[in-house]
Design a protein around this motif. Structure first.
Motif, short mmCIF file in Angstrom:
data_model
loop_
_atom_site.label_atom_id
_atom_site.label_comp_id
_atom_site.label_asym_id
_atom_site.label_seq_id
_atom_site.Cartn_x
_atom_site.Cartn_y
_atom_site.Cartn_z
N GLU A 859 0.85 -1.20 0.00
CA GLU A 859 0.00 0.00 0.00
C GLU A 859 0.88 1.24 0.00
OE1 GLU A 859 -2.95 1.78 3.23
OE2 GLU A 859 -3.73 -0.09 2.33
N ARG A 860 0.54 2.20 -0.84
CA ARG A 860 1.28 3.45 -0.92
C ARG A 860 0.28 4.59 -1.08
NH1 ARG A 860 5.69 3.52 -5.43
NH2 ARG A 860 6.53 1.92 -4.01
N ASN A 861 0.41 5.56 -0.17
CA ASN A 861 -0.54 6.69 -0.18
C ASN A 861 -1.97 6.20 -0.11
OD1 ASN A 861 1.62 8.51 -0.40
ND2 ASN A 861 1.58 8.38 -2.65
N VAL A 865 -0.77 -1.23 -4.11
CA VAL A 865 0.24 -1.28 -5.16
C VAL A 865 0.90 -2.66 -5.13
CG1 VAL A 865 0.71 1.20 -5.16
CG2 VAL A 865 2.01 -0.34 -3.64
N GLN A 867 4.56 -4.55 -5.47
CA GLN A 867 5.97 -4.25 -5.30
C GLN A 867 6.82 -5.46 -5.71
OE1 GLN A 867 5.89 -3.38 -1.11
NE2 GLN A 867 5.58 -1.19 -1.43
#
Length: 884
Positions: A859-861, A865, A867
């Motif tokens: 998780e991003r922002n 996501v 990775q």
């Protein structure tokens, strides 16, 4: 009346006098027709013949008042014409040509290493007699047999990496035994390479997609942590995918890992990996040679769909004791072989390898635990390989072998937490313990006997066992002062094992120079225990135990085969065979018929064209939930409504060997896979009492591709360049909605470069580069955002806490819908020879390529996501081997 009788008597007497009258004639090198006319005038006989009999025939004869038969006998002597007198006719015919009977005898024996006494498989024994040049290759035990005409001849024996040896001229008058002892080529010695086993596979034999390795070739391949490995050497072959980076997996021509049969001295092993596949179970110090088949299969082998790997161990020296001790960063090994007694007939081989990762991890975890007084963590892992072999030669014709192998992995992990609240005088303790132990046991007894100069036989009895045990326990305890407040314990146990009892006989019959017939059979008693588990849970007022209904399966397997390698002519060669099998389990008998056919056409002496067809049948399969080899993977026999797995494969290839030691090849293949077995979608939701078959589904697949390879096996610089173009797919009724999807290791492109440079007797430099398309993985492309459930509860300290559960779930998507980025890696190694041994310095992933091992969801922002995760950077290592 009386006058008439007297007249008749006079006429008959006159006729008799005319008939008895002899022939007088003289002819010198005259035409036969002219002489016949003179004889016809004197006798009144007619000559009957066909024109071709007297074509340009001239005769000479001289007679004075002699009978006709004597005159004709002298006249036709040494002319090729015979005669018969029938009434008033002389019938002429051509004499039948008599072919002189040439007696043939058989020369047989063994070809061995002059220094160690080890047999040399693939060596060529040839003769140069008046009838032409004949040759024969040795089998896996160094035995050869060649049929030759009586008379003078000379025999030569050649083998790659050995000097040619020649007998003197001798007269062959009876069946003869001749053994050869070949001397190894010294470092940097300039010799003409007359025989290479892989060149024999490529140009001379009918094999498609086969290769052979020696122990020295395996040791020359740079690998991770400097541990030489048979499987990782074969990963550099075209058409062989490695699977996960750094591991000793093998996926051949689009097949699964369980479709490869790994054998140790012709006996199958079910588990050949250590540490999840980081190392294989084959100890290089105990290996003599390796045979690998991936396209055209000999009739002898069946039971797997994709490939067959047979590892032959050393026999041991009979002249003196010899040993090697290797010390590396992660493991150490010792190998000793030599004679027993002074007779020179009995020898032994002992090999032991053990890792000491536990000796490194235990102090490390102790240091970490010392810095965290409330948490203690212990981790230890080690693997062990033990090889033992005894060989006794009763005579040149009879040999007995006893051998054993034991391989085991052991993993132990403990995590303890201990908290104390001095305010409430409450102490909390929890402990998690994991113990895993898995491995192989193999015991064999074999007897080799030369029944006649043309028949070699081997009888083998073996017991093999694969075992896997998992013990997991969790405990939680809460005390206040000296009073117990809460206690919870759970234990989970699982056992998986396979026991095989094997009896087999194999024969090598060479009736003449054109045929080499292999036949034999095997009887195997199987006992399968797939993943029997039990769970025990203890809580206040509750004690429960649950066991699954997995039972032990007993099966009987019968195999028989015959194959003929027929050398039709100098240009044409054919290998035809048949392998038949029966598999009886749960009162039901399944069978398999596996025909094999391969043809070689050699228009010139240095290149060949081949085509082959091979069917294979497989009765056991491995069920795996991950991409790496784990002891939780289960081997399960075909039961219930499932049918035996089968594969049909056609292959064509072209091979060119323009220079001594160089081989260029191109091979194409297409493979059909049927009755494959895998987990069905949602198998985790199947009730535990439903049995194994309820978790599985049946399907099919295809694989196709082209393999290119240029190899050089002699000189200061050796190695190969290989490229593969591959496709592989699967289709199951119970997976992916019944739609076709790419296989997990559908690596479209694969490039391998291996170079070994020997500039000096003290230095070896090895270079290996690998590049291939990434593996296929499944990435969910959509997700269902469900409600968040929260619950308030009170802990043992009286504090209010909230428990939240996120109900976001990924939606179903196509299997293997994403390809990982292109994978590439460079490995290097340097070997420095000393008087007592040699140093090996290696670098894995020399330019530290950050290859993607798997995809992790993160998780991003506050947005989901994917990775990319890379694990293996540049890894240097070194080891020292002491020879004694």
């Amino acid at each position: 009346m009386r006058s008439a009788l007297v007249l008749a008597s006079l006429l008959l007497a006159g006729a008799g006098m005319c008939q008895a009258r002899g022939i007088t004639i003289r002819a010198v090198n005259q035409k036969a027709e002219t002489v016949f006319a003179d004889i016809m005038r004197q006798t009144g006989k007619n000559f009957i013949y066909t024109p071709d009999i007297l074509r340009n025939l001239k005769v000479s004869v001289s007679a004075a008042d002699e009978p006709l038969d004597r005159v004709l006998e002298r006249m036709f002597r040494d002319t090729g014409v015979s005669f018969r007198i029938r009434g008033n006719n002389v019938i002429l015919s051509a004499k039948k040509k008599t072919v002189p009977v040439v007696r043939r005898f058989t020369v047989s024996g063994f070809v061995r290493d002059a220094e160690t006494g080890e047999p040399l498989p693939g060596a060529v024994v040839a003769s140069a007699s008046s009838s032409g040049r004949k040759g024969s290759a040795t089998n896996a035990y160094g035995f050869y047999s060649i049929s030759l005409p009586s008379g003078e001849t000379v025999l030569t024996s050649t083998c790659f990496d050995f000097l040619m040896k020649r007998t003197g001229t001798f007269r062959l008058r009876r069946d003869t035994t001749i053994d050869f002892s070949l001397e190894k080529v010294k470092e940097l010695e300039e010799v003409v390479v007359t025989a290479s086993r892989n060149r024999l596979h490529a140009v001379e034999s009918t094999d498609v997609g086969s290769s052979s390795l020696s122990a020295s070739m395996v040791k020359a391949t740079p690998v991770i942590l400097g541990e030489s490995d048979v499987i990782k050497t074969l990963q550099l072959d075209p058409g062989v995918s490695a699977g996960v980076e750094g591991l000793a997996g093998m996926y051949v021509h689009g097949g699964n890992s369980d479709e490869n049969m790994y054998m140790l001295d012709n006996i199958p092993l079910y588990n050949i990996n250590h540490l999840g596949g980081l190392f294989s179970a084959f100890n290089t110090d105990a290996i003599r040679s390796v045979d690998f088949y991936k396209s055209s299969f000999p009739a002898k082998y069946d039971g797997r769909l994709s490939s067959f790997l047979d590892v032959h161990t050393k026999d041991g020296r009979t002249d003196r004791h010899h040993g090697a001790f290797t010390l590396g960063l992660t493991s150490g090994s010792i190998g000793i072989d030599g004679p027993i007694g002074k007779s020179g007939k009995t020898s032994y081989v002992f090999g032991l390898r053990r890792s000491w990762l536990d000796l490194l991890t235990l102090p490390a975890t102790a240091i970490v635990s010392a810095s965290m007084p409330e948490e203690k963590f212990t981790f230890g892992y080690n693997y062990t390989d033990l090889n033992l072999k005894l060989t006794h030669r009763f005579s040149d014709r009879s040999r007995l072998t006893l051998s054993g192998y034991y391989g085991e992995d052991y993993l132990h992990a403990v995590n303890k937490n201990d908290w104390t609240s001095f305010e409430n005088e409450i102490r909390e303790r929890d402990e998690t313990v994991n113990n895993m132990r898995w491995g192989n046991i193999l015991v064999t007894a074999g007897w080799n006997y030369v029944f006649s100069p043309k028949i070699f036989g081997e009888f083998t009895g073996a017991y093999t066992r694969y075992f896997s045990r998992l013990r997991h326990s969790e405990g939680y305890r809460t005390d206040k002062a000296d009073s117990l407040l809460y206690l919870s314990e759970s234990r989970y146990l699982t056992d998986n094992s396979i026991d095989d009892w094997i009896l087999k006989g194999d024969f090598d019959w060479r009736p003449d120079d054109s045929h080499r017939v292999n036949f034999g059979g095997a009887l195997t008693f199987h006992s399968f225990q797939p993943g029997k588990g039990a769970r025990v849970i203890t809580k206040p007022g509750i004690e429960a135990e649950a066991c699954d209904n997995t039972r032990r399966y007993f099966a009987t397997e019968l195999n028989a085969y015959i194959g003929d390698d027929w050398n039709i002519s100098e240009r044409w060669r054919l290998n035809a065979g048949l392998h038949a099998s029966l598999f009886h389990i749960d009162g039901k008998t399944r069978y398999g018929i596996s025909p094999r056919l391969s043809v070689r056409f050699k228009p010139e002496s240095d290149w060949a064209v081949k085509a082959s067809y091979a069917r294979a049948t497989q009765y056991v399969h491995q069920i795996s939930e991950s991409n790496i080899s784990l002891p939780t993977d289960q081997w399960v026999p075909i039961t219930g409504s499932f049918k035996p797995q089968t594969s049909d494969k056609i292959s064509v290839g072209g091979y060119w060997s323009p220079l001594s030691g160089i081989t260029v090849s191109a091979e194409a293949y297409y493979k059909w896979l049927r009755n494959l077995v895998d987990y069905r979608d949602g198998y985790q939701l199947v009730p535990p009492l439903s049995g194994w078959n309820a978790l599985l589904t049946s399907g099919k697949g295809t694989a196709k591709g082209i393999d290119f390879k240029i190899a050089r096996e002699s000189g200061k610089v050796t190695g190969h360049v290989a490229y593969s173009l591959m496709w592989a797919d699967r289709k199951f009724a119970g997976r992916n909605g019944g739609r076709t999807y790419p296989a997990r290791f559908d690596n479209r492109h694969k490039i391998n470069v291996l170079v070994s440079w020997h500039p000096h007797e003290k230095w070896d430099f090895n270079f290996s580069w690998t590049g291939m398309s990434g593996n296929m993985v499944t990435l969910p492309v959509q997700e269902w955002n469900g409600p968040k459930i929260s619950e308030e509860y009170e802990d043992i300290y009286g504090n209010q806490n909230y428990y939240g559960l996120n109900m976001d779930l990924p939606l179903a998507c196509d299997i293997n819908n994403y390809r990982l980025p292109f994978y590439h890696r460079l490995d290097l190694s340097v070997v420095r020879h000393t008087k007592r041994g040699y140093w090996t310095i290696s670098v894995y992933n020399a330019y530290c390529a950050r290859n993607t091992l798997f995809i992790n969801k993160g998780e991003r922002n506050f947005k989901p996501v994917f990775q990319k995760v890379s694990l293996l950077p540049i890894i240097p290592s070194f080891s020292y081997t002491w020879l004694f």
